[in-house]
Design a protein around this motif. Structure first.
Motif: not given
Lengths: 639, 639
Positions: B473, B479, B633, B635-636
């Protein structure tokens, strides 16, 4: 007409292959054998191999010098050199020597000052483990050295031994029986009678089996006898991992193979939508693959590649690697049927920055087209063909490297092209000449489209009586040159002793003539001579019978199949035929000036000028070479 | 210190090679032998081969049907069918049957109407020579089939036989004697004592000689005895076309080779400006090439390629083909000396549309770097090195096709990478995993630069106690996903029976520790544990001693060269060592979302989820795989 086997299907290639390989996926298993590592070059590993020991086996000196105890060297400097005693404070080591407790550092010989035989001084402290290759630096016990199905290379043999491995399990080579059939088939060592065909396919298969990782067992030809062939196949499926039956796969009267295979097992496919190669038989007998390959060599080769090779790979573990596919401009229009996928053999050359593919003979019997080809242009099943100048995909089987060092010659045929090609490959290894024969006019057109480097041509300008240059001036705008080739004698090639007593061109009305193909300079010359003599071509029996080279014309005359044909003296001499001289002509090479600086072209010109070339021409006969290799430019005045 | 041979020169590679090959160009001649055509696969032709007969040997039916006299069929039409009588007006022919006078045309079976056994009707006239393959259509007597120095392929064997050739002259394989030397050298079958080195180079040379068209004669190792080595070389130059002496080519005390060769003949070159491979000896004894190759396997390999191979090609006629050179982005900075040309082994992968080269171990002893490499990145002599991200030339020795089907993993090392690679090659042939080990952090950086598809990583975020995802992150904007790998037990690898009775990290102060390299996740973990325990790294003896993999650490402990090192349980177990557990960590694979759809990545995930993989992990021990192959992922929400 006898019983004919007219039930050939037209299964698409991919479908046929997947039906056939699917039938074997669960029953064809790889077999294995143990080999000493030194005998395993090129073999496929059964399973991953793990190191049995480390390499190095011990902490080893990485330099020649002395081994010391690092903590004891603290404080050494130029001002305060440290004196060390041999076999107490240090030991002498060569690269690779073991370093054992209490030593834990090596000082390079260059950094050691010798005082006497037992005493040295150092002027810098050693840090722990300096210049030492730690145990297992390269290979650690238990580490995977090579994965499953890896193909053994020389370096692998080295690390296997270093890792303590002396034997490995590899995939066993599948054993493949090869059975040529046909009553008309004879062994190459036998003398052929009329109608005999020299057996050559099975020897090609033998070499292909070897190349693809199998062991071939080739049997002598079996005559066309249902029971003999049946017995041979029955025995073979018990003995071998796979069986190849050659010929007898089409639908002629004597084509037994498919009936025998239906009796002995199951025929999964008979007839595939490819050309050449349609009449292939894919069968399974007692769980073994049995493949019937057609008799025409090109068909047989293409079917071997498409069917035998992938089935072999189920047993060899060799990956069926994709071919090297490139984009190329096709130099000739090709029409193809929607009914099949067609494999057109092409020569490939790089001219400027484009790759050019020139189609070769398309017949299934044209084995030489495979020898000469650099790859295949595949025309897909639902395609009607391609136009000249279109971009096509070519599966290359020659390296791009080689192709880039190849002069592309397209145009008229002469024996000297093969000779030059041979002199190039023997005297200038890595330089090649590739020639395609489509006649003088076609060659100049190809040159104009940028599809060749040079065009061999012998076109007489009737108005001036000058060869070649007038055509070049007319056709080209870019700066052009002519590399002078040879003067050669053209005439009528007639049977030995001239039994029909032919004297000149008008006598051809009473004999069987064989002509050259349209666009050939020799045909242009013949038409010119007919016109001069006031003879209509319809008066010449065989005017429409075409042959593509001087030698092919001579062969037809030699066999008695024709009485006369026009061609060069050298062809008549090579076949020991008689010759009626008609005239001398100039056979030269048209070339755009921009290609003159290519190293391969310089090589080509050097060969034309060489004594070695001239000696060979004298042997051929009928050539004059005083101008060979000379350059004429289009802008010069031509005399 | 004994007599040292310190006079190695630093001749540039190209200069050394041309001095040496020039010395032989006039004296090394190819030798020839006659072979039956069927034994000639892969051999090099002495001279051009010309056809001894035509193919077909006669005018032959190109179709199944009837042979007729074309002029007799004039006028046949649907309205006026022509009736023909067997063996008078026509004969029945199968494809390949001879067509003799007076017959001169074939009508296809499909166009013939059978009336009775002896009578047929036709409804179209035949044109002369239709459906007939003329004599010599494929091959004409006297035509050149193959040029000089051509390498025989399976198709060539076919046309040679078709052209009436049963024996050919080919270049004889040069016979090359290989002599390993060194008192410390033992045969692979012997049990090594301290200081012994398993002889493996000569077996690699043997395989290289075979691959390059020679016949190898490999002898058992000779001890470092001046006279024994001298006698062996003297006898060898009488018997063989070329002699290779291994080891004894550097400047150590026992390096006799150069002195012996100076005594027996002339040493043209000793020392070339390449790395690895500097201490090569190029000599000439009684007109024969004698090459002294260095002992380090990578040096020996590179010198063989650079010197032995081109000298062999003077005798084999095999072209010394240029390697396949591609442009690739180098993933790591490499400094190189101006003094030599350096051959850096690299792994090559295609990531997106760029080729990426990742340098492997550069040591001359790192034979495994050659096994793992896909090619060489050559840093020229006058170049100081290259920066990460720079475009470099790579000489590939693996096909681009294979490289395109390879997942590039750069990052942390674990034994499971080899395991996955093996499962890929055995279960999904044609799919490969290539992994380079530069630690977790380095892997993520490489991934960010687009030089890898996946990065194996085990980085603990101290703030959250969460592995890997917090780093991703932080570092990536695009992504990203994490393919869950395994949980693995980390701890101290100590000697069997734990003789120093180590209990936890604080006990390391009293022992010889071996650390992992900077950037390794395991080192990060160790530093974290030291910090937690309030221990300064200076208090740990051996903190600066670095090793690159878990297995290498275990090997040093196993050999007694270190007392403890941190690593995974599986490494301790593989080496039968004791293990003090410190904690469990998560070893996962970072991947940009865009790569998830690659077929090779899907394969990779399937393997992580497979029972076969889990069974192997249980065998290794110390792994937990309940999450293996799961996707998370970026974004999760991470819990």
């Amino acid at each position: 007409m006898g019983k004919r086997n007219l039930y050939l299907k037209n299964t698409p290639l991919e479908e046929a292959l997947s039906i056939y390989t699917d039938a074997f996926k669960s029953i064809l298993k790889m077999q294995y054998e143990e080999l000493p590592v030194e005998k395993s070059l090129g073999r496929i590993l059964k399973e991953a191999v793990y190191a049995g020991c480390s390499s190095p086996l011990f902490n080893a000196a990485a330099m020649d010098g002395i081994a010391v105890i690092s903590t004891d060297t603290k404080g050494a400097s130029e001002r305060t050199p440290l004196t060390l005693k041999k076999n107490k404070d240090f030991i002498v080591v060569d690269t690779g020597d073991p370093i054992n407790f209490p030593y834990d550092a090596v000082i390079m010989a260059e950094d050691v000052i010798e005082i006497d035989d037992d005493t040295v001084q150092i002027i810098e402290a050693a840090t722990g483990w300096q210049h030492i290759r730690p145990i297992g630096e390269d290979i650690v016990t238990g580490e995977m050295l090579l994965p499953s199905l890896h193909k053994i290379r020389p370096i692998d043999i080295g690390v296997l031994f270093s890792g303590g491995i002396i034997k490995i399990n590899v995939v066993k080579r599948p054993e493949i029986g090869i059975f040529p059939t046909g009553t008309e088939i004879i062994e190459p060592t036998q003398t052929p009678k009329d109608g005999d065909i020299i057996e050559s396919n099975s020897r090609m298969f033998e070499a292909m089996v070897t190349s693809y990782g199998g062991t071939a067992y080739r049997f002598p030809p079996i005559e066309d006898d249902y029971n003999k062939i049946k017995t041979a196949i029955e025995e073979a499926v018990n003995k071998f991992d796979m069986v190849i039956v050659n010929a007898g796969s089409s639908a002629g009267t004597e084509d037994f193979t498919v009936h025998i295979l239906r009796e002995l097992g199951e025929v999964l496919i008979h007839g595939v939508a490819i050309k050449p190669g349609k009449p292939v038989i894919l069968a399974i007998v007692k769980g073994k693959p049995v493949i019937g390959l057609p008799g025409y060599p090109v068909s047989a080769y293409i079917d071997f590649e498409n069917f035998v090779k992938p089935v072999m790979s189920l047993m060899t573990g060799e990956p069926t690697s994709d071919n090297n596919v490139v984009d190329a401009v096709i130099s000739k229009r090709m029409i193809s049927s929607l009914k099949h996928k067609e494999y057109v053999r092409v020569k490939v050359g790089q001219v400027g920055d484009k790759l050019v593919a020139s189609p070769l003979a398309r017949g299934a019997g044209a084995a030489m087209s495979l020898v000469r080809a650099d790859g295949f242009c595949v025309i897909e099943q639902n395609c009607e063909g391609v136009e000249a100048g279109e971009i096509v995909k070519v599966e290359l089987y020659r390296s791009l490297q080689e192709i880039r060092h190849t002069i592309v010659a397209i145009g008229s045929h002469d024996l000297i092209l093969d000779l030059i090609s041979d002199l190039m490959s023997s005297n200038y290894p890595g330089n090649y000449l590739s020639s395609t024969h489509i006649g003088s006019m076609g060659g100049l057109m190809a040159l104009k489209r940028g599809e060749a480097h040079i065009a061999p041509t012998h076109l007489l300008d009737e108005a001036t009586g000058i060869y070649n240059m007038p055509y070049i001036k007319k056709m080209f705008e870019e700066p052009m040159a002519l590399i002078k080739g040879v003067k050669r004698i053209q005439g009528l090639i007639v049977q030995k002793g001239n039994p029909l007593n032919l004297k000149d061109i008008s006598d051809l009305k009473k004999c069987r003539y064989v002509n050259r193909q349209r666009g050939a300079g020799t045909r242009v010359l013949f038409d010119y001579k007919l016109k001069q003599a006031g003879i209509d071509s319809l008066e010449i029996p065989g005017y429409d019978r075409e042959s593509a080279t001087h030698m092919a014309v001579a062969a037809l005359v030699s066999s008695g199949s024709a009485d006369a044909g026009m061609g060069i003296f050298a062809a008549a001499k090579a076949m020991q035929l008689d010759f009626i001289e008609i005239g001398q002509e100039e056979y030269d090479f048209a070339i755009p000036v921009k290609h003159l600086k290519l190293p391969e072209v310089i090589t080509f010109i050097n060969i034309l000028k060489s004594d070695e070339f001239h000696v060979c021409l004298d042997k051929f006969g009928g050539y004059e070479y005083s101008q060979s290799g000379k350059l004429c430019y289009m802008d010069e005045e031509i005399i």
